[in-house]
Design a protein around this motif. Sequence first.
Motif, mmCIF file in Angstrom:
data_model
loop_
_atom_site.group_PDB
_atom_site.id
_atom_site.type_symbol
_atom_site.label_atom_id
_atom_site.label_comp_id
_atom_site.label_asym_id
_atom_site.label_seq_id
_atom_site.Cartn_x
_atom_site.Cartn_y
_atom_site.Cartn_z
ATOM 1 N N PHE A 71 17.571 -5.096 -6.299
ATOM 2 C CA PHE A 71 16.886 -4.413 -5.328
ATOM 3 C C PHE A 71 16.135 -2.974 -5.800
ATOM 4 O O PHE A 71 15.169 -2.758 -5.534
ATOM 5 N N ALA A 72 16.569 -2.653 -7.041
ATOM 6 C CA ALA A 72 15.639 -1.396 -7.664
ATOM 7 C C ALA A 72 14.362 -2.124 -8.218
ATOM 8 O O ALA A 72 13.524 -1.708 -8.441
ATOM 9 N N LEU A 73 14.622 -3.359 -8.768
ATOM 10 C CA LEU A 73 13.528 -4.097 -9.254
ATOM 11 C C LEU A 73 12.432 -4.319 -8.329
ATOM 12 O O LEU A 73 10.983 -4.132 -8.262
ATOM 13 N N LEU A 74 12.698 -4.545 -6.952
ATOM 14 C CA LEU A 74 11.933 -4.848 -5.816
ATOM 15 C C LEU A 74 11.074 -3.510 -5.235
ATOM 16 O O LEU A 74 10.499 -3.481 -4.953
ATOM 17 N N GLY A 75 12.086 -2.422 -5.241
ATOM 18 C CA GLY A 75 11.619 -1.383 -4.832
ATOM 19 C C GLY A 75 10.793 -0.596 -5.615
ATOM 20 O O GLY A 75 10.113 0.449 -5.254
ATOM 21 N N ALA A 76 10.746 -0.893 -6.884
ATOM 22 C CA ALA A 76 9.862 -0.042 -7.865
ATOM 23 C C ALA A 76 8.245 -0.264 -7.419
ATOM 24 O O ALA A 76 7.663 0.625 -7.433
ATOM 25 N N GLY A 77 8.065 -1.381 -6.969
ATOM 26 C CA GLY A 77 6.592 -1.581 -6.736
ATOM 27 C C GLY A 77 6.254 -0.919 -5.281
ATOM 28 O O GLY A 77 5.112 -0.377 -5.173
ATOM 29 N N VAL A 78 7.132 -0.768 -4.419
ATOM 30 C CA VAL A 78 6.919 0.104 -3.406
ATOM 31 C C VAL A 78 6.853 1.422 -3.553
ATOM 32 O O VAL A 78 5.953 1.994 -3.091
ATOM 33 N N LEU A 79 7.813 2.034 -4.533
ATOM 34 C CA LEU A 79 7.600 3.488 -4.917
ATOM 35 C C LEU A 79 6.467 3.493 -5.345
ATOM 36 O O LEU A 79 5.725 4.787 -5.268
ATOM 37 N N LEU A 80 5.992 2.625 -6.495
ATOM 38 C CA LEU A 80 4.470 3.098 -6.911
ATOM 39 C C LEU A 80 3.437 2.925 -6.085
ATOM 40 O O LEU A 80 2.581 3.827 -5.965
ATOM 41 N N GLY A 81 3.807 2.139 -5.235
ATOM 42 C CA GLY A 81 2.486 1.928 -4.162
ATOM 43 C C GLY A 81 2.547 3.501 -3.121
ATOM 44 O O GLY A 81 1.368 4.086 -2.859
ATOM 45 N N VAL A 82 3.697 4.165 -2.802
ATOM 46 C CA VAL A 82 3.867 5.366 -2.276
ATOM 47 C C VAL A 82 3.275 6.577 -3.420
ATOM 48 O O VAL A 82 2.350 7.297 -2.651
ATOM 49 N N TYR A 83 3.594 6.409 -4.362
ATOM 50 C CA TYR A 83 3.140 7.485 -5.260
ATOM 51 C C TYR A 83 1.640 7.035 -5.382
ATOM 52 O O TYR A 83 0.859 8.408 -5.292
ATOM 53 N N LEU A 84 0.934 6.041 -5.531
ATOM 54 C CA LEU A 84 -0.411 5.986 -5.499
ATOM 55 C C LEU A 84 -1.053 6.307 -4.309
ATOM 56 O O LEU A 84 -2.194 6.894 -4.136
ATOM 57 N N GLN A 85 -0.577 6.011 -2.894
ATOM 58 C CA GLN A 85 -1.002 6.453 -1.625
ATOM 59 C C GLN A 85 -1.161 7.909 -1.696
ATOM 60 O O GLN A 85 -1.975 8.601 -1.315
ATOM 61 N N LYS A 128 -2.819 11.462 -0.001
ATOM 62 C CA LYS A 128 -1.948 12.709 0.536
ATOM 63 C C LYS A 128 -0.838 12.288 1.623
ATOM 64 O O LYS A 128 -0.521 13.176 2.188
ATOM 65 N N ARG A 129 -0.974 11.129 1.916
ATOM 66 C CA ARG A 129 0.070 10.621 2.792
ATOM 67 C C ARG A 129 1.368 9.688 2.204
ATOM 68 O O ARG A 129 0.806 9.278 1.038
ATOM 69 N N THR A 130 2.429 9.766 2.889
ATOM 70 C CA THR A 130 3.767 9.031 2.034
ATOM 71 C C THR A 130 4.387 8.037 3.026
ATOM 72 O O THR A 130 5.303 7.788 2.650
ATOM 73 N N ASN A 131 3.683 7.708 4.191
ATOM 74 C CA ASN A 131 4.174 6.752 5.041
ATOM 75 C C ASN A 131 4.030 5.182 4.329
ATOM 76 O O ASN A 131 3.263 4.963 3.459
ATOM 77 N N ILE A 132 4.943 4.564 4.413
ATOM 78 C CA ILE A 132 4.997 3.051 3.906
ATOM 79 C C ILE A 132 4.506 1.997 5.058
ATOM 80 O O ILE A 132 4.716 1.964 6.194
ATOM 81 N N THR A 133 3.124 1.570 4.614
ATOM 82 C CA THR A 133 2.620 0.260 5.322
ATOM 83 C C THR A 133 2.700 -0.835 4.458
ATOM 84 O O THR A 133 3.062 -0.907 3.195
ATOM 85 N N LEU A 134 2.218 -1.829 5.202
ATOM 86 C CA LEU A 134 2.196 -3.160 4.470
ATOM 87 C C LEU A 134 0.920 -2.982 3.406
ATOM 88 O O LEU A 134 1.033 -3.627 2.117
ATOM 89 N N GLY A 135 -0.110 -2.214 3.578
ATOM 90 C CA GLY A 135 -1.060 -1.980 2.347
ATOM 91 C C GLY A 135 -0.542 -1.256 1.327
ATOM 92 O O GLY A 135 -0.797 -1.679 0.195
ATOM 93 N N THR A 136 0.397 -0.284 1.559
ATOM 94 C CA THR A 136 0.935 0.532 0.587
ATOM 95 C C THR A 136 1.874 -0.425 -0.406
ATOM 96 O O THR A 136 1.931 -0.452 -1.588
ATOM 97 N N VAL A 137 2.601 -1.361 0.314
ATOM 98 C CA VAL A 137 3.395 -2.325 -0.432
ATOM 99 C C VAL A 137 2.497 -3.224 -1.322
ATOM 100 O O VAL A 137 2.889 -3.556 -2.377
#
Length: 146
Positions: free
Chosen positions: A76-90, A95-104
Amino acid sequence: MNVILLFFAVLTVYLTLRKYVEKVVAISMRAPGISGLVGLGVFTLLPFVSVLLFVSVLGSSIGVILFALYIILCIFALLGAGVLLGVYLQKLLTKRTNITLGTVTLGLVSFSMLWFVPVIGWFTIFGLIMIVLGGLSTALYQAIRS
């Protein structure tokens, strides 16, 4: 082929466990240094403790459960690392930190591209995985505690 499998696995986890993914990302974003250290501690100590428990007669069942938990947390950490990178880039771009399908999707594409950057990309991926592993462990600890 691995990129496609990773993409569908992350989308499945995100769409089925959205609230939990948001909680883990929030914990990981709040204090990434502490989450990274917790993740590194879990990554190094949990297998050692589970093997020690597995060797003893009384703790063998607990050792097997801890080792299975370790494998599940790492996946699950391997799977979540991509989501976290997407949130950092977003956060960096908008300047927003919400998680959307585009963020993922942004995070997974960037995560897949980091695999091809020789040393810096590998250390970045390892750091992201440790941060998410720490966030997962902290969220699991908070869920067990309450």
